[in-house]
Design an enzyme around this catalytic site. Structure first.
Site, PDB file in Angstrom:
ATOM      1  N   SER A  89       0.798  -1.231   0.000  1.00 56.28           N
ATOM      2  CA  SER A  89       0.000   0.000   0.000  1.00 56.28           C
ATOM      3  C   SER A  89       0.826   1.275   0.000  1.00 56.28           C
ATOM      4  O   SER A  89       0.259   2.374  -0.087  1.00 56.28           O
ATOM      5  CB  SER A  89      -0.966   0.006   1.191  1.00 56.28           C
ATOM      6  OG  SER A  89      -2.066  -0.823   0.922  1.00 56.28           O
ATOM      7  N   LYS A  92       0.151   3.783  -2.728  1.00 56.84           N
ATOM      8  CA  LYS A  92      -0.798   4.894  -2.621  1.00 56.84           C
ATOM      9  C   LYS A  92      -0.085   6.227  -2.452  1.00 56.84           C
ATOM     10  O   LYS A  92      -0.629   7.281  -2.811  1.00 56.84           O
ATOM     11  CB  LYS A  92      -1.760   4.658  -1.448  1.00 56.84           C
ATOM     12  CG  LYS A  92      -2.663   3.438  -1.619  1.00 56.84           C
ATOM     13  CD  LYS A  92      -3.615   3.291  -0.455  1.00 56.84           C
ATOM     14  CE  LYS A  92      -4.523   2.092  -0.600  1.00 56.84           C
ATOM     15  NZ  LYS A  92      -3.856   0.815  -0.314  1.00 56.84           N
ATOM     16  N   SER A 344      -5.924   3.603   4.157  1.00 57.59           N
ATOM     17  CA  SER A 344      -5.400   2.664   3.165  1.00 57.59           C
ATOM     18  C   SER A 344      -6.530   2.011   2.363  1.00 57.59           C
ATOM     19  O   SER A 344      -6.602   0.792   2.224  1.00 57.59           O
ATOM     20  CB  SER A 344      -4.533   1.585   3.834  1.00 57.59           C
ATOM     21  OG  SER A 344      -3.638   1.004   2.900  1.00 57.59           O
TER      22      SER A 344
END
Length: 503
Positions: A89, A92, A344
């Site tokens: 993640s 991102k 997230s």
């Protein structure tokens, strides 16, 4: 005979002493040494970080660590900093930075409801209602005190205000702002029903999930009671789960959905005195889901919809002159960035990526969006090979090095949107850092990341000496427990906080 002593008058003695003191001043005191800086200097910090990067939990793993002092732009520490690794993640960080730079914090996601046809004197719409989606991730209860259908009720109110009492046609849903590839080919194929694998459509509602609750029946032996939020006919609940009289132990409830279907099967056992089981389950065909729930909201408001909910499929199109806008709801990119980073949220990141593809690359696809993001990274000064394929980091083919992420963080810090970007990241005690690094609250702003075999932590840290650092700690192929790997990452952050800024 002794020589008589010579006596000096007292006033003369005082004058002699005063003159002597003027003639021979006392030596000046040496200046006090500067106070020794508290904390670790650069060399000490590097030595401590080398030890922590070799912690038992990280041995035999592939580890990439990089740290930059943003006040000077100089690297403070680098251990395998150029090794490309799975970042999970932390992808991102890349997606949201590109969106803020290229679309702007105040970019609006827009969803429009229009009437196609004439409204007759009796309040009948002689045609269809048209829903046009443009990637808005916020059509849910997240920004509406948890009320799942709040936005859809605004739409229904606008329909009623237009004098429409019933719809002779149906509801046409238009998701053509993006392509119809809802699931990324790089995502785990057996996890399609999990919330983090939600299908990506230009017309999205309730994170493209239903929230399922399973409660025990009234007595042991009874079938469990299942419900969804929103309550909708779009999903078919089939429950074989039984209530048991067991007093101890956990529930053994399985909620499953076959790919390409919206039939949810609830099986297993639930204790009569046990707590309800609750979970998010994705749906198939998000635009049809949105349209169906909207039709149900209209019906609940007394507005009957006569026809079916159907997709506007190319080459079909509706001329703008044939559609009269009733309402357009909007949400801002900067709010989506916060949800994507702090919580997230995968779907938010994917919707941003396809929007980048549509707005800046001409196509609302993953491939077009990735091309736009790669160019942004080059323009931002990120060096080395780039492997970027989806917005969230769920695909295992994404690769970045710690040094690349630190270069990105450094670039973002100097942009007008840099403060917003920093504040979108989780602090200790919230989001994905809710149970980590409490002593650094107010000083650490970071993005976590995890998929099987990969753990990442990158972001900004303000030291006790008020130095702002950018850091990235990537770990792949670890054999220790995930909790131990995270402890090792946290230990590095705690040590970074001790940096004094001295050479």
């Amino acid at each position: 005979m002794p020589t008589p002593s010579r006596r000096v008058p007292i006033p003369l003695l005082v004058l002699i002493l005063a003159t002597a003191s003027l003639a021979a001043p006392a030596a000046p005191k040496a200046p006090a040494p500067p106070p020794k800086p508290k904390g670790l200097d650069r060399a000490q910090l590097a030595e401590e970080l080398r030890k922590l990067a070799d912690a038992p939990a990280l041995r035999r793993a592939r580890v990439s660590v990089a740290v930059m002092d943003l006040s000077t732009g100089e690297g403070l520490f680098d251990s395998n900093g150029d090794q490309p690794l799975i970042v999970a993640s932390n992808n991102k960080l890349v997606t949201t930075a590109a969106a803020l730079e290229l679309l702007g914090p105040d970019f609006e996601f827009r969803t429009t409801v229009s009437a196609c046809g004439k409204v007759l004197t009796n309040g009948v719409l002689d045609g269809d209602l048209l829903l046009v989606g443009r990637g808005d991730p916020s059509l849910s209860g997240r920004f509406h005190q948890g009320k799942t259908t709040a936005v859809l009720e605004e739409w229904a109110a606008a329909v009623a205000q237009a004098g429409i009492k019933s719809v002779r046609g149906g509801i046409v849903v238009d998701e053509t702002y993006f392509d119809r590839q809802h699931l990324h080919p790089g995502w785990p194929p057996n996890q399609f029903q999990a919330w983090y694998s939600a299908p990506v459509s230009a017309l999205t509602f309730n994170d493209n999930c239903v929230f399922v609750t399973v409660r025990p029946g009234a007595r042991p032996g009874d079938t469990a009671i299942a419900s969804t939020d929103p309550p909708t006919s779009y999903v078919d609940l089939v429950t074989t789960c039984r209530t048991t009289k067991a007093r101890l132990g956990g529930n053994q409830v399985l909620v499953s959905r076959r790919k390409g279907e919206n039939r949810l099967t609830i099986s297993g056992e639930i204790r009569a005195q046990g707590a309800p089981l609750q979970m998010w389950i994705t749906i198939h065909e998000p635009a049809l889901y949105t349209g169906t729930v909207f039709a149900e909201v209209l019906e609940a408001k007394g507005i009957r919809v006569g026809g079916p909910v159907r997709l506007l499929a190319p080459p079909q199109r509706i001329e703008p002159a044939a559609a009269r806008e009733l309402i357009t709801t909007t949400s801002l990119l900067k709010d989506a960035v916060t949800v994507a980073n702090r919580n997230s949220h995968n779907l938010y990141a994917e919707l941003m990526l396809k929007t980048l593809g549509r707005e800046k690359g001409g196509q609302g696809t993953w491939v077009a969006g990735a091309g736009v993001v790669e160019k942004f990274l080059r323009d931002a000064g990120v060096t080395g090979a780039i492997s970027y394929f989806d917005g969230s980091g769920l695909a295992r083919t994404n690769r970045f090095s710690a040094r690349q992420l630190v270069q990105l963080l450094g670039y973002a810090n100097g942009r007008r949107w840099g403060a917003l970007y920093l504040r979108s990241l989780a602090e200790p005690g919230e989001g994905t850092l809710s149970r980590r690094l409490d002593s650094l609250k107010g000083h650490l702003f970071a993005k976590t990341g995890y998929i099987a075999g990969a753990s990442a932590l990158s972001g900004y840290l303000e030291t006790r000496a008020k130095r702002l650092l950018a850091f990235s700690i990537l770990v792949n192929d670890f054999r220790s427990a995930l909790a131990d790997v995270r402890d090792a990452q946290d230990a590095i952050c705690l040590k970074l906080a001790e940096y004094s800024g001295a050479e």
